[in-house]
Motif scaffolding. Sequence first.
Motif, PDB file in Angstrom:
ATOM      1  N   ALA A  49     -39.213 -16.535  22.701  1.00  0.00           N
ATOM      2  CA  ALA A  49     -39.771 -16.649  24.601  1.00  0.00           C
ATOM      3  C   ALA A  49     -38.800 -16.701  25.072  1.00  0.00           C
ATOM      4  CB  ALA A  49     -39.926 -18.278  25.028  1.00  0.00           C
ATOM      5  N   VAL A  50     -38.515 -15.948  26.142  1.00  0.00           N
ATOM      6  CA  VAL A  50     -37.326 -14.933  26.832  1.00  0.00           C
ATOM      7  C   VAL A  50     -37.077 -16.158  28.365  1.00  0.00           C
ATOM      8  CG1 VAL A  50     -36.344 -13.302  27.987  1.00  0.00           C
ATOM      9  CG2 VAL A  50     -37.201 -13.184  25.481  1.00  0.00           C
ATOM     10  N   ASP A  51     -36.417 -16.605  28.326  1.00  0.00           N
ATOM     11  CA  ASP A  51     -36.033 -17.228  30.172  1.00  0.00           C
ATOM     12  C   ASP A  51     -34.808 -16.764  31.069  1.00  0.00           C
ATOM     13  OD1 ASP A  51     -38.057 -19.219  29.512  1.00  0.00           O
ATOM     14  OD2 ASP A  51     -35.714 -20.617  28.701  1.00  0.00           O
ATOM     15  N   LEU A  52     -35.611 -16.439  32.102  1.00  0.00           N
ATOM     16  CA  LEU A  52     -34.414 -15.734  32.744  1.00  0.00           C
ATOM     17  C   LEU A  52     -33.776 -16.083  34.025  1.00  0.00           C
ATOM     18  CD1 LEU A  52     -36.667 -12.486  33.632  1.00  0.00           C
ATOM     19  CD2 LEU A  52     -34.968 -12.461  31.647  1.00  0.00           C
ATOM     20  N   SER A  53     -32.776 -16.289  34.196  1.00  0.00           N
ATOM     21  CA  SER A  53     -31.785 -16.882  35.416  1.00  0.00           C
ATOM     22  C   SER A  53     -32.710 -15.945  36.607  1.00  0.00           C
ATOM     23  CB  SER A  53     -30.391 -16.827  34.994  1.00  0.00           C
ATOM     24  OG  SER A  53     -29.720 -15.182  35.298  1.00  0.00           O
ATOM     25  N   ASP A  54     -31.528 -16.892  37.683  1.00  0.00           N
ATOM     26  CA  ASP A  54     -31.963 -16.086  39.247  1.00  0.00           C
ATOM     27  C   ASP A  54     -31.965 -15.293  39.452  1.00  0.00           C
ATOM     28  OD1 ASP A  54     -33.418 -18.765  39.311  1.00  0.00           O
ATOM     29  OD2 ASP A  54     -30.775 -19.326  40.778  1.00  0.00           O
ATOM     30  N   LYS A  55     -30.746 -14.785  38.861  1.00  0.00           N
ATOM     31  CA  LYS A  55     -30.277 -13.041  38.430  1.00  0.00           C
ATOM     32  C   LYS A  55     -31.122 -11.916  37.790  1.00  0.00           C
ATOM     33  CE  LYS A  55     -25.659 -14.908  39.784  1.00  0.00           C
ATOM     34  NZ  LYS A  55     -24.022 -15.412  39.209  1.00  0.00           N
ATOM     35  N   GLY A  56     -31.865 -12.952  37.049  1.00  0.00           N
ATOM     36  CA  GLY A  56     -32.762 -11.907  36.386  1.00  0.00           C
ATOM     37  C   GLY A  56     -32.297 -11.339  34.603  1.00  0.00           C
ATOM     38  N   VAL A  57     -30.802 -12.857  34.369  1.00  0.00           N
ATOM     39  CA  VAL A  57     -30.603 -11.715  33.348  1.00  0.00           C
ATOM     40  C   VAL A  57     -30.697 -13.398  32.392  1.00  0.00           C
ATOM     41  CG1 VAL A  57     -28.443 -10.731  33.701  1.00  0.00           C
ATOM     42  CG2 VAL A  57     -28.408 -13.499  33.872  1.00  0.00           C
ATOM     43  N   ILE A  58     -30.852 -12.688  30.858  1.00  0.00           N
ATOM     44  CA  ILE A  58     -31.300 -13.458  29.939  1.00  0.00           C
ATOM     45  C   ILE A  58     -30.073 -15.133  29.723  1.00  0.00           C
ATOM     46  CG2 ILE A  58     -32.256 -13.944  27.642  1.00  0.00           C
ATOM     47  CD1 ILE A  58     -32.494 -10.661  27.551  1.00  0.00           C
ATOM     48  N   SER A  59     -30.908 -16.125  30.319  1.00  0.00           N
ATOM     49  CA  SER A  59     -30.539 -16.879  30.431  1.00  0.00           C
ATOM     50  C   SER A  59     -30.616 -18.159  28.748  1.00  0.00           C
ATOM     51  CB  SER A  59     -31.035 -17.849  31.618  1.00  0.00           C
ATOM     52  OG  SER A  59     -31.933 -18.163  30.631  1.00  0.00           O
ATOM     53  N   SER A 113     -30.070  -8.031  30.027  1.00  0.00           N
ATOM     54  CA  SER A 113     -30.835  -7.861  31.229  1.00  0.00           C
ATOM     55  C   SER A 113     -31.845  -7.727  30.054  1.00  0.00           C
ATOM     56  CB  SER A 113     -30.213  -7.163  32.271  1.00  0.00           C
ATOM     57  OG  SER A 113     -30.541  -5.816  31.447  1.00  0.00           O
ATOM     58  N   PRO A 114     -32.701  -8.197  31.111  1.00  0.00           N
ATOM     59  CA  PRO A 114     -34.094  -7.342  30.312  1.00  0.00           C
ATOM     60  C   PRO A 114     -34.351  -5.877  29.286  1.00  0.00           C
ATOM     61  CG  PRO A 114     -35.111  -9.100  31.852  1.00  0.00           C
ATOM     62  CD  PRO A 114     -33.771  -8.457  31.615  1.00  0.00           C
ATOM     63  N   ALA A 115     -33.849  -4.930  29.670  1.00  0.00           N
ATOM     64  CA  ALA A 115     -34.198  -3.782  29.833  1.00  0.00           C
ATOM     65  C   ALA A 115     -32.959  -3.625  29.005  1.00  0.00           C
ATOM     66  CB  ALA A 115     -33.539  -2.893  31.108  1.00  0.00           C
ATOM     67  N   GLU A 116     -31.406  -4.053  28.765  1.00  0.00           N
ATOM     68  CA  GLU A 116     -30.659  -4.228  28.543  1.00  0.00           C
ATOM     69  C   GLU A 116     -30.472  -5.080  26.659  1.00  0.00           C
ATOM     70  OE1 GLU A 116     -25.444  -4.935  28.988  1.00  0.00           O
ATOM     71  OE2 GLU A 116     -27.091  -6.237  29.511  1.00  0.00           O
ATOM     72  N   LEU A 174     -39.744  -8.855  25.473  1.00  0.00           N
ATOM     73  CA  LEU A 174     -39.394  -8.207  26.812  1.00  0.00           C
ATOM     74  C   LEU A 174     -39.918  -7.169  27.155  1.00  0.00           C
ATOM     75  CD1 LEU A 174     -35.760  -8.068  24.712  1.00  0.00           C
ATOM     76  CD2 LEU A 174     -36.425  -9.150  26.563  1.00  0.00           C
ATOM     77  N   LYS A 175     -41.044  -6.168  26.322  1.00  0.00           N
ATOM     78  CA  LYS A 175     -41.237  -5.230  27.299  1.00  0.00           C
ATOM     79  C   LYS A 175     -42.563  -5.826  27.967  1.00  0.00           C
ATOM     80  CE  LYS A 175     -41.431  -1.192  24.069  1.00  0.00           C
ATOM     81  NZ  LYS A 175     -41.923  -1.034  22.480  1.00  0.00           N
ATOM     82  N   THR A 176     -42.485  -7.033  27.914  1.00  0.00           N
ATOM     83  CA  THR A 176     -44.135  -7.808  28.607  1.00  0.00           C
ATOM     84  C   THR A 176     -43.497  -8.187  30.043  1.00  0.00           C
ATOM     85  OG1 THR A 176     -45.472  -8.535  27.046  1.00  0.00           O
ATOM     86  CG2 THR A 176     -45.269 -10.248  28.567  1.00  0.00           C
ATOM     87  N   VAL A 177     -42.018  -8.663  29.934  1.00  0.00           N
ATOM     88  CA  VAL A 177     -41.690  -9.224  30.675  1.00  0.00           C
ATOM     89  C   VAL A 177     -40.928  -7.691  31.860  1.00  0.00           C
ATOM     90  CG1 VAL A 177     -38.762  -9.794  31.881  1.00  0.00           C
ATOM     91  CG2 VAL A 177     -40.162 -10.867  29.464  1.00  0.00           C
ATOM     92  N   ILE A 178     -40.522  -7.019  31.256  1.00  0.00           N
ATOM     93  CA  ILE A 178     -40.199  -5.984  31.898  1.00  0.00           C
ATOM     94  C   ILE A 178     -41.204  -5.392  32.318  1.00  0.00           C
ATOM     95  CG2 ILE A 178     -39.585  -3.292  31.698  1.00  0.00           C
ATOM     96  CD1 ILE A 178     -37.594  -4.379  29.738  1.00  0.00           C
ATOM     97  N   ALA A 179     -42.494  -5.171  32.765  1.00  0.00           N
ATOM     98  CA  ALA A 179     -43.659  -4.986  32.702  1.00  0.00           C
ATOM     99  C   ALA A 179     -44.241  -5.372  34.272  1.00  0.00           C
ATOM    100  CB  ALA A 179     -44.524  -4.146  31.860  1.00  0.00           C
ATOM    101  N   GLY A 180     -43.802  -6.755  33.374  1.00  0.00           N
ATOM    102  CA  GLY A 180     -44.092  -8.017  34.556  1.00  0.00           C
ATOM    103  C   GLY A 180     -43.194  -7.797  36.209  1.00  0.00           C
ATOM    104  N   ARG A 181     -42.233  -7.675  36.050  1.00  0.00           N
ATOM    105  CA  ARG A 181     -41.283  -7.409  37.363  1.00  0.00           C
ATOM    106  C   ARG A 181     -41.413  -6.331  37.716  1.00  0.00           C
ATOM    107  NH1 ARG A 181     -36.850 -10.977  36.739  1.00  0.00           N
ATOM    108  NH2 ARG A 181     -34.775  -8.784  36.853  1.00  0.00           N
ATOM    109  N   SER A 182     -41.537  -5.279  37.467  1.00  0.00           N
ATOM    110  CA  SER A 182     -41.750  -3.823  37.847  1.00  0.00           C
ATOM    111  C   SER A 182     -43.168  -4.017  38.932  1.00  0.00           C
ATOM    112  CB  SER A 182     -41.476  -2.614  37.229  1.00  0.00           C
ATOM    113  OG  SER A 182     -42.738  -2.461  36.112  1.00  0.00           O
TER     114      SER A 182
END
Length: 146
Positions: free
Chosen positions: A45-55, A82-85, A138-146
């Motif tokens: 599981a990947v959690d993101l911060s408010d700034k969109g980086v992986i917390s 970041s998820p992309a990084e 991460l691919k799922t996270v990135i797809a969900g954000r774009s």
Amino acid sequence: MAFDDLYQEIILDHSRHPHNKENLDFVPDELIFENPTCGDSVKVAVDLSDKGVISKVRFDGDGCAISTSSASMMTEFLKGKSPAEALKFAEKFMDIMTGHDDSTLEEWGELEALEGVRQFPQRVKCATLPWHAVEHTLKTVIAGRS
Ligand code: ZN
């Protein structure tokens, strides 16, 4: 054994005391990644911060010392990216481990300990398993954000 003692120590330490290993019952079973040749299974599981980086990256599952330590070190390594990084790093790690990229893991912190695993093709799958799982997430996270 070709493993350097120090590297062996790092791998064993992470497998005995894995970082960010938590119960992830909320992650559906379809997202369990398995390595049948060894019996490893992992989900992440990947959690993101408010700034969109992986917390935080968390993992759950059962596996050998190599898959567990790879997962543990991965959770530390990807934090703050970041998820992309992080996705780029995941792909590069798998390429390095499978020999599709001949770079070393010198700049990868403790993950460098896994470099010797490349000599053992069966164990490469153990080391890359958690990265396959995080790549998918991460691919799922990135797809969900774009
Ligand atoms: Zn394994």
